[in-house]
Design a protein around this motif. Sequence first.
Motif, PDB file in Angstrom:
ATOM      1  N   SER A 188       0.798  -1.227   0.000  1.00 30.52           N
ATOM      2  CA  SER A 188       0.000   0.000   0.000  1.00 30.52           C
ATOM      3  C   SER A 188       0.833   1.280   0.000  1.00 30.52           C
ATOM      4  CB  SER A 188      -0.951   0.006   1.198  1.00 30.52           C
ATOM      5  OG  SER A 188      -0.235  -0.139   2.407  1.00 30.52           O
ATOM      6  N   TYR A 191       2.302   1.582  -3.447  1.00 31.63           N
ATOM      7  CA  TYR A 191       1.189   1.862  -4.356  1.00 31.63           C
ATOM      8  C   TYR A 191       0.768   3.328  -4.243  1.00 31.63           C
ATOM      9  CZ  TYR A 191      -3.546   1.681  -6.333  1.00 31.63           C
ATOM     10  OH  TYR A 191      -4.684   1.918  -7.067  1.00 31.63           O
ATOM     11  N   GLY A 192       0.679   3.824  -3.010  1.00 30.29           N
ATOM     12  CA  GLY A 192       0.297   5.218  -2.805  1.00 30.29           C
ATOM     13  C   GLY A 192       1.301   6.191  -3.399  1.00 30.29           C
ATOM     14  N   VAL A 195       0.585   6.287  -7.029  1.00 25.67           N
ATOM     15  CA  VAL A 195      -0.635   7.065  -7.285  1.00 25.67           C
ATOM     16  C   VAL A 195      -0.332   8.558  -7.230  1.00 25.67           C
ATOM     17  CG1 VAL A 195      -2.913   7.679  -6.367  1.00 25.67           C
ATOM     18  CG2 VAL A 195      -2.237   5.277  -6.508  1.00 25.67           C
ATOM     19  N   TRP A 228       4.122  -0.501  -9.408  1.00 27.47           N
ATOM     20  CA  TRP A 228       2.859   0.136  -9.779  1.00 27.47           C
ATOM     21  C   TRP A 228       3.059   1.306 -10.732  1.00 27.47           C
ATOM     22  CZ3 TRP A 228      -1.551  -2.202  -9.448  1.00 27.47           C
ATOM     23  CH2 TRP A 228      -1.722  -3.214  -8.499  1.00 27.47           C
ATOM     24  N   GLY A 346       0.061   6.147   1.962  1.00 30.29           N
ATOM     25  CA  GLY A 346      -0.722   4.980   1.559  1.00 30.29           C
ATOM     26  C   GLY A 346      -0.717   3.876   2.594  1.00 30.29           C
ATOM     27  N   ARG A 370      -8.241  -1.529  -2.745  1.00 30.21           N
ATOM     28  CA  ARG A 370      -7.304  -0.693  -3.500  1.00 30.21           C
ATOM     29  C   ARG A 370      -8.000   0.545  -4.065  1.00 30.21           C
ATOM     30  NH1 ARG A 370      -4.871  -4.600  -6.353  1.00 30.21           N
ATOM     31  NH2 ARG A 370      -6.079  -4.273  -8.250  1.00 30.21           N
ATOM     32  N   GLN A 371      -9.246   0.389  -4.495  1.00 28.88           N
ATOM     33  CA  GLN A 371     -10.001   1.538  -5.001  1.00 28.88           C
ATOM     34  C   GLN A 371     -10.241   2.570  -3.905  1.00 28.88           C
ATOM     35  OE1 GLN A 371     -13.556  -0.100  -6.751  1.00 28.88           O
ATOM     36  NE2 GLN A 371     -12.502  -0.826  -8.586  1.00 28.88           N
ATOM     37  N   SER A 374      -6.870   4.331  -3.335  1.00 35.46           N
ATOM     38  CA  SER A 374      -6.536   5.230  -4.439  1.00 35.46           C
ATOM     39  C   SER A 374      -7.375   6.502  -4.391  1.00 35.46           C
ATOM     40  CB  SER A 374      -6.747   4.511  -5.774  1.00 35.46           C
ATOM     41  OG  SER A 374      -6.394   5.345  -6.853  1.00 35.46           O
ATOM     42  N   SER A 375      -8.644   6.360  -4.078  1.00 32.72           N
ATOM     43  CA  SER A 375      -9.539   7.514  -4.007  1.00 32.72           C
ATOM     44  C   SER A 375      -9.103   8.487  -2.917  1.00 32.72           C
ATOM     45  CB  SER A 375     -10.973   7.047  -3.756  1.00 32.72           C
ATOM     46  OG  SER A 375     -11.844   8.145  -3.601  1.00 32.72           O
ATOM     47  N   SER A 378      -5.800  10.253  -4.009  1.00 33.61           N
ATOM     48  CA  SER A 378      -6.040  11.252  -5.054  1.00 33.61           C
ATOM     49  C   SER A 378      -6.690  12.504  -4.478  1.00 33.61           C
ATOM     50  CB  SER A 378      -6.926  10.659  -6.154  1.00 33.61           C
ATOM     51  OG  SER A 378      -6.286   9.577  -6.792  1.00 33.61           O
TER      52      SER A 378
END
Length: 424
Positions: A188, A191-192, A195, A228, A346, A370-371, A374-375, A378
């Motif tokens: 995470s 991943y963050g 993003v 990612w 993240g 994950r959605q 991500s939201s 963002s």
Amino acid sequence: MNLSNYFEWELGVLKEAVNLAGLPSEVFDYLSKPDRIIQVKIPLRLDNGKLEVFEGYRVQYNNALGPYKGGIRYHPEVTLETDMALALGMTLKNSLAGIPYGGGKGAVKVDPSKLSMRELEALSRTYVRGIYKLIGPEEDIPAPDVNTNPQTMAWMVDEYSKLTGRNVPAVFTAKPPELWGNPVRIYSTGYGVAVMAKEAADLWMGGLKGKKVAVHGFGNVGSYAAYWISKFGAKVIAISRSRGSVYDPEGIDVELALKSPEILKDIRNYPRGQKSNDPDTVLYTDVDILLPCSLENVITAEKAKNIKAKLIVEGANGPTTPDAEKILYSRKDFVAVIPDILANAGGVIMSYLEWVENLQWYFWDEEETRQKLSSIMSNNFNRTNTYWNKLRERYPERLVTMRDAAFALAVERVYTAMKLRGWI
């Protein structure tokens, strides 16, 4: 700036943020000291029969917004001052993320590479026994950090559960999926970071596709950030670990590097590209985006003079010194340093999602999780960027960095909570 000055630097950034946000000076006075410092002795019988005594910390910095939250690191160079700085950083990171947490941080002064698995387990359990009366699902919720992982958390949550006489999954996060964890948590933070890089590239650089990326520190955060960001369309051309670095202008096969124990042990075992014994060569690669994902103070003023990247997204905590940041922003082609409290949140946001699952004994699937992550990331980027633009309009005569804006936003939320509670 060395590690002993890290807390002093963090306080300087905090003071500037308080001033930028137009808050009373007493906000800085209140936040310049942690609520509580826990220091524990960790005696460990080594496999060779020798008794060695290690030192551990848990800094509980501020809980105006909720339970203390922050990782536990195992590192031979950790100091109490470093832990305090990281705990303050977590206070502001959690605030900026909009999650119901205060900030804390833990550490054990140890070189884990010199310990066996049995010794690591015993060390972890003894550390928990030293702090367990002052942590809990609604008090303080630790997680992994440098050189700790889901297995470490499994030992710790088991020890805590034994001490309390019941299963308490929500007291630690980033546990193995088989033990109340979520599979997204392991990647995470990285991943963050990816993003955040995508959001910034979409806004300022015409998109992420084809952009060249260098990753300093191919550990948990750096490796998954590389994975990612490559999935999002960028080309990773340089990676490093403690023993060296690899550069391949045709692109690094991130999946190969991520899945190979030999490469993860020594990055120079990567089968292609140009090898170097110096991990810092990655910093000077001709790339669009640099992801510093190792330790604090990696990008100094001297190193910043030779950095070519237009965008830096901080995967590590405090990798860019203040003097280095000024040099970077003085370049006409430089876009921004996406600061640590925004870019690498993240992990703690995912920890929050896992904590919510544990409290309810209800679990989301990996894609849905994950959605959600991500939201949130963002939205945090967009809120911070909007506030940054407002501050630059308000103070046109001075340099206002994105870090300044992120800290100011974070401090405002903590201030509001403390004000409503009658603390100040």
